[in-house]
Design an enzyme around this catalytic site. Structure first.
Site, PDB file in Angstrom:
ATOM      1  CE  LYS A  12      -3.959  -7.669  -3.718  1.00  0.00           C
ATOM      2  NZ  LYS A  12      -5.033  -7.759  -3.528  1.00  0.00           N
ATOM      3  CG  ASP A  57      -7.699  -6.929  -1.344  1.00  0.00           C
ATOM      4  OD1 ASP A  57      -7.282  -7.291  -0.710  1.00  0.00           O
ATOM      5  OD2 ASP A  57      -7.814  -7.956  -2.784  1.00  0.00           O
ATOM      6  CG  ASP A  83       2.557   5.927   4.320  1.00  0.00           C
ATOM      7  OD1 ASP A  83       2.654   6.467   5.306  1.00  0.00           O
ATOM      8  OD2 ASP A  83       2.357   6.173   3.270  1.00  0.00           O
TER       9      ASP A  83
END
Ligand code: NAI
Length: 332
Positions: free
Chosen positions: A170, A203, A227
């Site tokens: 990100k 995302d 995770d």
């Protein structure tokens, strides 16, 4: 004779571990188990959830098979799973994600591998309260940590004849931390021209994995995204009950399912042991028992395909132990 550390864990851990131990014994591979436990259950006796003897055993044997261990939420001791990874510097968490015929899922041909950085990021657990009404957590990303995980992914891709590595980040928002991870990934990728390389915002990655998962091959991610995205991927191939994994360090390998201790199922002989059995398949390959690993994987695949001895999460009615019996029968 292979000497292997066995940590049954708690919750459904002991049940899936026992099923797995029986199935491994049925492969005929000679293993001497060094059985020790960790978690809340050992605190009264050992004064700590992670006794030094457990770490010593793994360091000595270099290979361990572990069931899930419960972590208290919000308060209490630090996650034993995170501590094990930190103490032993198990920096790469490798989670293969593959469809097997017979498992209800939206896709039939997923075969991807998540490589999750295992020691840094928000998972370093460096948190504090700022007064009573605010809390801060520090995200740690280092050049060294990023380099070794990305290099591991490319080396894995070469060794396992994979075609593409996707780095997930990100960096548009976390320009320093994820920006460093991405720039290191780009530099390492340049050393492996034979492997396709791409980067993807986390995302967008989640959306694409749900829509077109078969486009992906090896994904490398910082700890927290790894995770979350690996649970998403296990959902694509039948759920946590079928997702295996391994934590890799320098000369050390700790095999464990992706799932947790599933308190809702504990003690009921209902948990799906597939994730732990597939972790055992990875372990057998790691200790160069490839014939046994192939036989075991084929037996699991056959039981899943038949669908009559599978657990309730896969739409069946079999118990954990009956499923294990069916896998053993297929290997005879
Ligand atoms: P979880 O993975 O234990 O359970 C999530 C859901 O998946 C539950 O509905 C559970 O019934 C189901 N599930 C999990 N494993 C299954 C299996 N083998 N067969 C059938 N269904 C299965 O995750 P949750 O509830 O977030 O965590 C429970 C505890 O486990 C927590 O204390 C957590 O910290 C710990 N945990 C430990 C891990 C480890 O030891 N490596 C990894 C993840 C969580």
């Amino acid at each position: 004779m292979h000497m292997i550390t066995l940590i049954p864990g708690d919750g459904i851990g002991p049940e899936v571990t026992e099923a797995t131990r029986r199935v491994i014994e049925a492969t005929g591979v000679a293993i001497a188990w060094d059985e020790l436990n960790a978690g809340a259950g050992v605190i009264p006796e050992c004064g700590t959830p992670l006794p030094a003897a457990v770490l010593e055993s793994i360091r000595k044997n270099r290979v361990a098979l572990k069931g899930p261990i419960t972590t208290p939420v919000g308060t209490g001791f630090r996650s034993v799973n995170v501590s094990l990874r930190k103490e032993l510097d198990l920096y790469a968490n490798v989670r293969p994600c593959k469809t097997y015929a017979g498992i209800p899922s939206r896709y039939t041909d997923i075969d991807l591998v998540i490589v999750r950085e295992n020691t840094e990021d928000l998972y370093a657990g460096i948190e504090h309260m700022v007064g009573d009404d605010a809390a801060e957590s520090i995200k740690i990303i280092t050049r060294k940590g990023s380099e070794r995980i990305v290099r591991y992914s490319f080396e894995y891709a070469v060794r396992e004849k994979r075609r593409k590595v996707t780095v997930v980040h990100k960096a548009n928002i976390m320009k320093c931390t994820d920006g460093l991870f991405l720039s290191v990934a780009r530099a390492v990728a340049a050393e492996y021209p034979a492997i396709e390389f791409e980067d993807m915002l986390v995302d967008a990655m989640c959306m694409k994995l749900v829509q077109t998962p078969t486009q992906y091959d090896v994904l490398v991610l910082p700890n927290l995204y790894g995770d979350i995205v690996s649970d998403l991927c296990s959902g694509l191939v039948g759920g946590l009950g079928v997702a295996p994994g391994v934590n890799i360090g320098k000369g050390l390998a700790l095999f464990e399912p992706v799932h947790g201790s599933a308190p809702d199922l504990a003690g009921k002989n209902m948990a799906n042991p597939t994730a732990m059995l597939l972790s055992a398949v990875l372990m057998l390959r790691h200790i160069h028992e490839s014939t046994a690993a192939d036989r075991l994987e084929a037996a699991i695949a056959a039981v899943l395909k038949e669908g009559k001895d599978v657990t309730s999460d896969l739409g069946g009615r079999a118990s954990t132990s009956r499923y294990a019996d069916a896998v053993i029968a297929k290997m005879k």
